[in-house]
Design a protein around this motif. Sequence first.
Motif, PDB file in Angstrom:
ATOM      1  N   TYR A   1      -6.006  -7.723   0.375  1.00 45.48           N
ATOM      2  CA  TYR A   1      -5.306  -7.365  -0.967  1.00 45.48           C
ATOM      3  C   TYR A   1      -3.875  -7.258  -0.814  1.00 45.48           C
ATOM      4  CZ  TYR A   1      -9.652  -6.789  -3.723  1.00 45.48           C
ATOM      5  OH  TYR A   1     -10.707  -7.059  -4.262  1.00 45.48           O
ATOM      6  N   HIS A   2      -3.139  -7.713  -1.506  1.00 41.86           N
ATOM      7  CA  HIS A   2      -1.646  -7.407  -1.507  1.00 41.86           C
ATOM      8  C   HIS A   2      -0.793  -7.700  -2.955  1.00 41.86           C
ATOM      9  CE1 HIS A   2      -2.871 -11.448  -1.627  1.00 41.86           C
ATOM     10  NE2 HIS A   2      -1.476 -12.185  -2.082  1.00 41.86           N
ATOM     11  N   ALA A   3       0.577  -7.065  -2.923  1.00 38.61           N
ATOM     12  CA  ALA A   3       1.365  -7.376  -4.108  1.00 38.61           C
ATOM     13  C   ALA A   3       1.931  -8.517  -3.979  1.00 38.61           C
ATOM     14  CB  ALA A   3       2.203  -6.027  -4.390  1.00 38.61           C
ATOM     15  N   ALA A   4       1.771  -9.520  -4.781  1.00 38.69           N
ATOM     16  CA  ALA A   4       2.583 -10.748  -4.931  1.00 38.69           C
ATOM     17  C   ALA A   4       3.789 -10.636  -5.675  1.00 38.69           C
ATOM     18  CB  ALA A   4       1.492 -12.046  -5.134  1.00 38.69           C
TER      19      ALA A   4
ATOM     20  N   PHE B   1       0.464  -1.010  -3.474  1.00 36.25           N
ATOM     21  CA  PHE B   1      -1.142  -0.963  -3.780  1.00 36.25           C
ATOM     22  C   PHE B   1      -1.913  -0.874  -2.300  1.00 36.25           C
ATOM     23  CE2 PHE B   1      -5.134  -2.931  -3.917  1.00 36.25           C
ATOM     24  CZ  PHE B   1      -5.815  -2.539  -5.054  1.00 36.25           C
ATOM     25  N   TYR B   2      -2.947  -0.156  -2.583  1.00 39.42           N
ATOM     26  CA  TYR B   2      -3.987   0.154  -1.227  1.00 39.42           C
ATOM     27  C   TYR B   2      -5.109   0.339  -1.865  1.00 39.42           C
ATOM     28  CZ  TYR B   2      -4.871   0.872   3.746  1.00 39.42           C
ATOM     29  OH  TYR B   2      -5.147   0.903   5.021  1.00 39.42           O
ATOM     30  N   ALA B   3      -6.151  -0.278  -1.029  1.00 44.22           N
ATOM     31  CA  ALA B   3      -7.618  -0.187  -1.368  1.00 44.22           C
ATOM     32  C   ALA B   3      -8.345   0.306  -0.154  1.00 44.22           C
ATOM     33  CB  ALA B   3      -8.125  -1.327  -1.933  1.00 44.22           C
ATOM     34  N   SER B   4      -9.326   1.448  -0.076  1.00 43.22           N
ATOM     35  CA  SER B   4     -10.284   1.368   1.008  1.00 43.22           C
ATOM     36  C   SER B   4     -11.400   2.246   0.408  1.00 43.22           C
ATOM     37  CB  SER B   4      -9.297   2.265   1.963  1.00 43.22           C
ATOM     38  OG  SER B   4     -10.364   2.576   3.214  1.00 43.22           O
ATOM     39  N   GLY B   5     -12.530   2.060   0.969  1.00 43.57           N
ATOM     40  CA  GLY B   5     -13.841   2.617   0.666  1.00 43.57           C
ATOM     41  C   GLY B   5     -14.188   2.505  -1.026  1.00 43.57           C
ATOM     42  N   ARG B   6     -14.365   3.537  -1.589  1.00 42.57           N
ATOM     43  CA  ARG B   6     -14.606   3.338  -2.907  1.00 42.57           C
ATOM     44  C   ARG B   6     -13.620   3.401  -3.897  1.00 42.57           C
ATOM     45  NH1 ARG B   6     -19.074   0.996  -2.917  1.00 42.57           N
ATOM     46  NH2 ARG B   6     -19.198   1.507  -5.036  1.00 42.57           N
ATOM     47  N   SER B   7     -12.286   3.408  -3.506  1.00 36.29           N
ATOM     48  CA  SER B   7     -10.948   3.601  -4.311  1.00 36.29           C
ATOM     49  C   SER B   7      -9.952   2.553  -3.910  1.00 36.29           C
ATOM     50  CB  SER B   7     -10.760   4.995  -4.109  1.00 36.29           C
ATOM     51  OG  SER B   7     -11.623   6.048  -4.455  1.00 36.29           O
ATOM     52  N   ALA B   8      -8.974   2.508  -5.102  1.00 40.40           N
ATOM     53  CA  ALA B   8      -7.882   2.041  -4.928  1.00 40.40           C
ATOM     54  C   ALA B   8      -6.666   2.832  -5.567  1.00 40.40           C
ATOM     55  CB  ALA B   8      -7.858   0.684  -5.284  1.00 40.40           C
ATOM     56  N   VAL B   9      -5.377   2.344  -5.225  1.00 45.01           N
ATOM     57  CA  VAL B   9      -4.299   3.132  -5.909  1.00 45.01           C
ATOM     58  C   VAL B   9      -3.233   2.311  -6.038  1.00 45.01           C
ATOM     59  CG1 VAL B   9      -3.206   3.975  -3.626  1.00 45.01           C
ATOM     60  CG2 VAL B   9      -2.701   5.109  -5.718  1.00 45.01           C
ATOM     61  N   CYS B  10      -2.872   2.203  -7.162  1.00 43.17           N
ATOM     62  CA  CYS B  10      -1.561   1.442  -7.732  1.00 43.17           C
ATOM     63  C   CYS B  10      -0.488   2.343  -8.113  1.00 43.17           C
ATOM     64  CB  CYS B  10      -2.229   0.458  -8.753  1.00 43.17           C
ATOM     65  SG  CYS B  10      -0.794  -0.228  -9.827  1.00 43.17           S
ATOM     66  N   ILE B  11       0.669   2.177  -7.439  1.00 45.56           N
ATOM     67  CA  ILE B  11       1.883   3.000  -7.859  1.00 45.56           C
ATOM     68  C   ILE B  11       2.822   2.157  -8.478  1.00 45.56           C
ATOM     69  CG2 ILE B  11       1.215   4.685  -6.564  1.00 45.56           C
ATOM     70  CD1 ILE B  11       3.367   4.170  -4.681  1.00 45.56           C
ATOM     71  N   ALA B  12       3.609   2.526  -9.577  1.00 47.36           N
ATOM     72  CA  ALA B  12       4.283   1.554 -10.167  1.00 47.36           C
ATOM     73  C   ALA B  12       5.453   2.636 -11.020  1.00 47.36           C
ATOM     74  CB  ALA B  12       3.648   0.690 -11.290  1.00 47.36           C
ATOM     75  N   SER B  13       6.764   1.834 -11.029  1.00 51.74           N
ATOM     76  CA  SER B  13       7.778   2.554 -11.642  1.00 51.74           C
ATOM     77  C   SER B  13       7.270   2.723 -13.256  1.00 51.74           C
ATOM     78  CB  SER B  13       9.078   1.801 -11.530  1.00 51.74           C
ATOM     79  OG  SER B  13       9.408   1.708 -10.274  1.00 51.74           O
ATOM     80  N   HIS B  14       7.725   3.898 -13.720  1.00 54.71           N
ATOM     81  CA  HIS B  14       7.247   4.212 -15.024  1.00 54.71           C
ATOM     82  C   HIS B  14       8.544   4.126 -15.946  1.00 54.71           C
ATOM     83  CE1 HIS B  14       4.902   5.958 -18.188  1.00 54.71           C
ATOM     84  NE2 HIS B  14       5.615   7.142 -18.439  1.00 54.71           N
ATOM     85  N   PRO B  15       8.669   3.763 -17.122  1.00 56.43           N
ATOM     86  CA  PRO B  15       9.777   3.492 -17.831  1.00 56.43           C
ATOM     87  C   PRO B  15      10.107   4.785 -18.112  1.00 56.43           C
ATOM     88  CG  PRO B  15       7.718   2.483 -18.918  1.00 56.43           C
ATOM     89  CD  PRO B  15       7.490   2.955 -17.675  1.00 56.43           C
ATOM     90  N   GLY B  16      11.457   5.045 -18.452  1.00 56.53           N
ATOM     91  CA  GLY B  16      12.019   6.012 -18.993  1.00 56.53           C
ATOM     92  C   GLY B  16      13.407   6.274 -18.607  1.00 56.53           C
TER      93      GLY B  16
END
Length: 342
Positions: free
Chosen positions: A57-60, A93-108
């Motif tokens: 998995y990777h961010a393209a 982005f990162y994934a492992s086991g039963r979960s993944a996490v996606c972090i992204a800039s939040h507008p404001g």
Amino acid sequence: MTLPPLSLRARIIALTAATAVLATVAVGYTVAAADGDGRPESVAAPGLTLDNAPGLYHAARKGNVRSAPYSSSGTGAADGARSRNTGLSCDRFYASGRSAVCIASHPGISQKTKVNVLDRELNTRKTVVVGGIPNRARVSPSGRMVAWTLFVSGDSYASSSFSTRSGILDTRTGYLVKNVETLQLYLEGRRYHAPDVNYWGITFADDDNRFYATVATKGKTYLVEGDIKTWKARTLRRNAECPSLSPDGTRIAFKKRVREGARNPWRLHVLDLRTMRETPVAETRSVDDQAAWLDDSTLAYALPGRAKGTSDIWTVPADASAAGPSLLLSDASSPSMVGAGG
């Protein structure tokens, strides 16, 4: 003056014109909303899960998260040819086991980051909004523990003006620590307090309790081993940043500062936790990334691409092998390896 009533034909024409105008306005609003932070809200592609799309998995481009087939036997990952789009859009982005996490800039107006914790089906389980710029993300081998690091000033570890905030979420209990600086830190054996303490680059052991991270204070960086249950951390050695624990739990990949200044300051090393002996890998370029282990013998990491603002994923053996680095994926970052059912 009283106007004559409209004929049926005139009323139909007027209604059609009004509908067209409203449709145009709606389309314009939708496009404007999608462009608010440069990308639409992240929604996983229907039917795609970590189970039915194992691989790298990777961010393209533009943060679109994809999955590409990968084989450690020598074929590596298909460079976009057979990759699958998850529908997610993430800075990290990162994934492992039963979960993944996606972090992204939040507008404001202020700099904020949205942390989306995902399940195995890539559906959002929890969302946390925190201040800062997305930088690092990790998930424990089981998927229970999730961590992230954000820049809160500056945008480079090579700068002397940067500051970070790292958080940890226990997905089983829901317990959230937005800033791990509350850890009881023992610096080279002695209890330590200082206002300039910063943590970043968390990596978890398979017991969901022990973790490793970088701590910086007084201009020096240290590798620390932390304990979530006791909420304590102790330094293991100096000059080690962005650690990444191997799948077998015996080694840590990290970047070591080998020269002062902001020009090519780091070299990737691997630390044997039993002997505490460190070994430089065959990658001689300066890697400003938290390397990921694709298996027990291969590291993956991002380096700047040819075009400004892009990056490519490279691999290198995790030992002192004469084999040099290899290009794995162009225009990509945030590598993480996911096995079927893993």
